[in-house]
Scaffold this motif. Structure first.
Motif, PDB file in Angstrom:
ATOM      1  N   ILE B 405       0.867  -1.159   0.000  1.00  0.00           N
ATOM      2  CA  ILE B 405       0.000   0.000   0.000  1.00  0.00           C
ATOM      3  C   ILE B 405       0.905   1.211   0.000  1.00  0.00           C
ATOM      4  O   ILE B 405       1.590   1.463   0.982  1.00  0.00           O
ATOM      5  CB  ILE B 405      -0.887  -0.005   1.230  1.00  0.00           C
ATOM      6  CG1 ILE B 405      -1.595  -1.343   1.326  1.00  0.00           C
ATOM      7  CG2 ILE B 405      -1.869   1.117   1.204  1.00  0.00           C
ATOM      8  CD1 ILE B 405      -1.771  -1.805   2.710  1.00  0.00           C
ATOM      9  N   SER B 406       0.918   1.903  -1.094  1.00  0.00           N
ATOM     10  CA  SER B 406       1.792   3.067  -1.130  1.00  0.00           C
ATOM     11  C   SER B 406       1.344   4.013  -0.037  1.00  0.00           C
ATOM     12  O   SER B 406       0.177   4.273   0.146  1.00  0.00           O
ATOM     13  CB  SER B 406       1.682   3.761  -2.480  1.00  0.00           C
ATOM     14  OG  SER B 406       0.408   4.321  -2.619  1.00  0.00           O
ATOM     15  N   GLY B 407       2.292   4.499   0.710  1.00  0.00           N
ATOM     16  CA  GLY B 407       1.938   5.431   1.775  1.00  0.00           C
ATOM     17  C   GLY B 407       2.111   4.840   3.142  1.00  0.00           C
ATOM     18  O   GLY B 407       2.291   5.559   4.107  1.00  0.00           O
ATOM     19  N   ALA B 408       2.049   3.516   3.235  1.00  0.00           N
ATOM     20  CA  ALA B 408       2.134   2.933   4.566  1.00  0.00           C
ATOM     21  C   ALA B 408       3.462   3.273   5.229  1.00  0.00           C
ATOM     22  O   ALA B 408       3.530   3.488   6.424  1.00  0.00           O
ATOM     23  CB  ALA B 408       1.960   1.425   4.493  1.00  0.00           C
ATOM     24  N   ARG B 410       5.109   5.926   4.695  1.00  0.00           N
ATOM     25  CA  ARG B 410       5.206   7.358   4.939  1.00  0.00           C
ATOM     26  C   ARG B 410       4.513   7.767   6.221  1.00  0.00           C
ATOM     27  O   ARG B 410       4.598   8.889   6.649  1.00  0.00           O
ATOM     28  CB  ARG B 410       4.575   8.122   3.778  1.00  0.00           C
ATOM     29  CG  ARG B 410       5.519   8.309   2.611  1.00  0.00           C
ATOM     30  CD  ARG B 410       4.937   9.292   1.649  1.00  0.00           C
ATOM     31  NE  ARG B 410       3.991   8.646   0.760  1.00  0.00           N
ATOM     32  CZ  ARG B 410       2.990   9.280   0.167  1.00  0.00           C
ATOM     33  NH1 ARG B 410       2.791  10.547   0.401  1.00  0.00           N
ATOM     34  NH2 ARG B 410       2.185   8.640  -0.637  1.00  0.00           N
TER      35      ARG B 410
END
Lengths: 424, 432
Positions: B405-408, B410
């Motif tokens: 999951i892109s963002g995890a 971040r």
């Protein structure tokens, strides 16, 4: 005849010199359905859709699931409140205000009477000022809780919605105790409040403020660091500080982009400068930052509530000016002068000077401005509102472009709109 | 003892019919009460009461719902493709109710006329039958989405087809690991192999179980993978235009899938009807006799079916399946929904390559163990458990570091910076 025309023309500038109404140009706006065989299709999100938070209609052009363009179509909840106000006395308009933002009715009630009081030059009592601060902060939480609930539903998590609504129910009860109504509070009057705070009400607010952070922590645990939630919202619908200002965004939507503009700090009213609270801001301007900012705002509002409850002074709630405040009901029932006084105030209303006045407060959804124009009589000539949701919604075509259909729903949820004030 | 009394054809058919009716009834009853359980458990999670008015503890609620759905008006959109519109729900529900047939739910039951297998149809293709039929379910969903002539339904149908095909792959690959270890495709034999290993397959094949769990959630269109219905985006997706009993068919199909998937997870990875730490219930048909296992010399240890063991194993199976049903509910009311592209990303770019690599790893480990002459048993299982455990930890660590999951990844940096609480910005000139 001519005096009638004059009078009508003064109250209705849209009328031509001969008394005939000048129709305002309404140009129907239609989005053309793409031709069969093209790569896009039009989808009407709303006015009946679970995620449009009312009767918003978004005409979405989709390429597969990617949003090519969004056009918000408004007016499905238009009630002509501003025009209706021109036919009502200043105090009667209060009941119209809470219908506009039914998610934070007390803020609208307060903002409206504060504008009128500024127009009339009325200074309300200390108790009233603090009471209104309590009302406004309570309803800021009230509105943010609904945003939190609908946000959770839109992201697919149903449980935080019910956690939020359990806390909202407590505010409903406080509304009911204060005014007898749960949503359409109409709690304020020019120069004061509808009634003094009921016995034990402040204690109820204190209890609510004490219990809320625990719920916020629970929702925090469910959403804030949840990888799915983070993945769904970070980097979605991002808007830079400059663009946010250019679009006229206010409230949490602006602050999420990193602009620390809060009317409570920048143009303080009701001694907000003496309350100790901070304005949370984000730095990416995306959906996730808007979420974080609102979550933090609720905590700050709890902080303000505690301080306001601590300083709530005794004393009269309404200004002691017989031209503005009604005599007590007991007096009305027992002596003739008070009865006549009551009768005259109700039938004639409170005159306002022939001036105009702008006043804005930090509403739950952004800067809520009230513009009132008096003509010396007891009714406004004009009453206009700057609804924060209306301006915030204008950014949705920009925010949603190029994102997916599911992101559009999250962007819409993150803007925290209420259709009552958009359509008015 | 141990001698098998084969059922005559008459009794085979009779018991077969009884089993079909009984299993169908029980599955449907579980489906009905699963809806009630879902509402009661979600109410518990959400600090509410849930339906508690119809009958004691709301136990008659599913019946009331059924009656309501039957007497409701059936709506049909004017522009719908009528034949396919009606065919859709039928196609959706059929695979859901027939897949349970190959799942063994208890140890064989002795009767005066012979021993009855506690499985509706012990077909030799076992798990392949389930995979084949459960993929048919997507036809019902796609057809109904298309036939509704509604854009939301259409999008839901498209999402369903893409998602179910994608996760079919991951599901199949996670099952392959089980097939490797069990050496057969019949579920009866898988239960037996787990009894022989002394370990449920969830331990030696822990990563395959995680893949299977995720894929099963996606296959049944349950949160966090309920893309096809995503009520906040697509109203209810493919069944937007359906009402009354036709809507109910989709509902029953979803829950029947959930029940089957739970039973399958219990069977493939949690020993099926096996009672843990007790070899007494182990039972398998071996060369015309019932055996419990093999002794040191490789000679079969005979055993005999008993009613008590059948009942106990049935209870064990029910408990395991019930646990997964609860897990399904628990997940649904806790997690938010993925976005469509993230689901595809997870399926194709994470689960598929990871499952392939995992199959290679398991196959390699098994080859090494076989070459070393380690017998199929506890040691064999423990080695695989160690290998799988390390792989699982590595996989979870890898996934947790933002590959899915892109963002995890971040989230930590972003948390530190936003929201930055700002003190009084009084130094600025306020906007006019």
């Amino acid at each position: 005849m001519s005096s009638t025309v004059d009078y009508l023309a003064r109250r209705n500038p849209e009328m031509g010199p001969d008394g005939t109404p000048v129709p305002s140009p309404i140009e129907p706006f239609e989005v053309a359905e793409p031709e069969l065989g093209s790569s896009t299709m039009l989808v009407n999100v709303g006015p009946q859709h679970p995620a449009t938070h009312g009767v918003l209609r978004l005409v979405v052009e989709l390429d597969g699931e990617t949003v090519v363009s969004v056009v918000p179509r408004l007016g499905y909840l238009h009630s002509s409140f501003e025009k209706l106000g021109e036919y009502r006395t200043w105090n009667q308009i209060v009941t119209l205000t809470d219908r506009m933002d039914y998610l934070a009715p007390l803020i609208y009630n307060c903002a409206y009477v504060m504008a009128v009081e500024k127009l009339m030059g009325i200074e309300v009592t200390d108790r009233c000022r603090v009471a209104r601060v309590i009302c406004m902060e309570m309803d800021r939480i009230f509105s943010h809780l609904l945003w939190l609930g609908t946000w959770s539903i839109d992201v697919g998590a149903f449980t935080p919605f019910l956690y939020a609504f359990q806390q909202r129910e407590k505010v409903y009860k406080l509304h009911e105790a204060l005014t007898g109504a749960r949503i359409t509070t109409s709690a304020t009057r020019i120069g004061g409040m509808m009634a003094d705070l009921p016995e034990g009400w402040a204690r109820g607010v204190r209890e609510f403020a004490d219990n809320l952070p625990a719920t916020l922590d629970e929702v925090d645990a469910l959403l804030t660091c949840n990888a799915i939630h983070v993945g769904r919202t970070q980097g979605i619908g991002a808007i830079s500080a400059e663009e946010a200002v250019n679009y006229g965004l206010t409230g949490a939507n602006l602050r999420a982009s990193g602009v620390p503009y809060d009317v409570r700090k920048d143009r303080p009213y009701y001694e907000y400068e003496s309350y100790d609270f901070e304005v949370p801001i984000g730095c990416h301007g995306d959906c996730y930052d808007r979420y974080l900012v609102r979550m933090e705002e609720m905590r700050q509002s709890v902080h303000i509530l505690h301080q306001a409850l601590d300083r709530l002074p005794d004393g009269p709630m309404d200004v002691e000016d017989p031209r503005i405040s009604l005599p007590s009901k007991t007096d009305c029932m027992s002596d003739m002068e008070s009865m006549i006084h009551h009768f005259k105030l109700i039938t004639e209303g409170i005159p306002a000077p022939a001036e105009d006045c702008w006043f804005s407060v930090e509403g739950s959804k952004g800067e809520l401005g009230m513009y009132v124009v008096g003509d010396g009589g007891p009714k406004p000539v004009r009453w206009r509102i700057r609804p924060p949701s209306f301006v915030n919604l204008s950014a949705i075509p920009k925010l949603a472009e190029g994102h997916l259909m599911a992101d559009l729903i999250m962007i819409n949820a993150s803007l925290d709109i209420v259709l009552g004030e958009i359509d008015r | 003892m141990g001698e098998m009394q084969e059922l005559s054809t008459f009794w085979f058919v009779t018991f077969g019919a009884v089993k079909v009716v009984a299993v169908f009834t029980v599955v449907m009853a579980v489906v009905a009460y699963m809806t009630l359980a879902e509402r009661r458990v979600s109410a518990f999670i959400q600090d509410r009461l849930g339906p508690n008015r119809v009958g004691p503890f709301g136990l008659l609620q599913p019946i009331a719902d059924g009656i309501k759905n039957i007497i409701k008006e059936e709506t049909m959109p004017g522009t719908a493709a009528k034949f396919y519109f009606v065919l859709g729900p039928a196609l959706a529900i059929m695979p859901a109710v027939v897949t349970f047939a190959v799942i063994p739910f208890a140890a064989p039951l002795p009767t005066p006329v012979g021993t009855v297998d506690m499985i509706v149809a012990d077909v030799p293709i076992g798990i392949l039958y389930i995979l084949a039929l459960s993929s048919l379910a997507v036809y019902g969903i796609v057809l109904s989405g298309w036939a509704s002539n509604n854009k939301y339904a259409f999008l839901g149908g498209l999402r369903a087809s893409a998602q179910m095909i994608s996760y079919e792959v991951a599901l199949g690959l996670s099952v392959i690991a089980v097939l490797l270890l069990a050496g057969n495709v019949t579920l009866t034999e898988m239960v037996w192999k787990q009894q022989q290993l002394g370990l449920w397959f969830v331990f030696p094949l822990s990563l395959a179980f995680i893949f299977f769990l995720i894929s099963a959630l996606a296959e049944t269109n349950r949160l966090p993978f309920d893309m096809p219905e995503a009520e906040s985006e697509l109203i209810t997706g493919y069944h937007t235009e359906y009402s009354a009993m036709k809507f109910s068919m989709f509902f029953i199909a979803e829950y029947a899938h959930v029940v089957t998937a739970s039973a399958l997870m219990a069977t493939l990875f949690f020993g099926g009807w096996d009672i843990p730490f007790w070899p007494g219930d182990d039972m398998f048909r071996h060369e015309g006799a019932w055996i419990r296992g093999f002794d040191e010399s490789g000679a079969p240890i005979p055993t005999s079916p008993s009613v008590l063991i059948t009942l106990l194993t049935l209870a064990a199976f029910s408990v395991k399946t019930g646990f997964f049903l609860l897990l399904y509910i628990w997940i649904r009311w806790t997690l938010p929904r993925f976005r469509y592209d993230q689901v595809m990303h997870l399926g194709w770019k994470v689960l598929l390559p990871a499952a392939l690599a995992y199959i290679m790893l398991i196959a390699g480990t098994m080859l090494v163990l076989d070459q070393l002459g380690v017998a199929y048993g506890m040691l064999y299982g423990l080695v695989l458990t160690a290998v799988s455990g390390v792989t699982t930890l590595a996989f979870l660590f890898f996934v947790d570091r933002d590959r899915v999951i892109s963002g995890a990844h971040r989230k930590r940096t972003t948390r530190a910076r936003a929201p930055r609480a700002v003190a009084d910005p009084a130094g600025r000139t306020p906007p006019s």
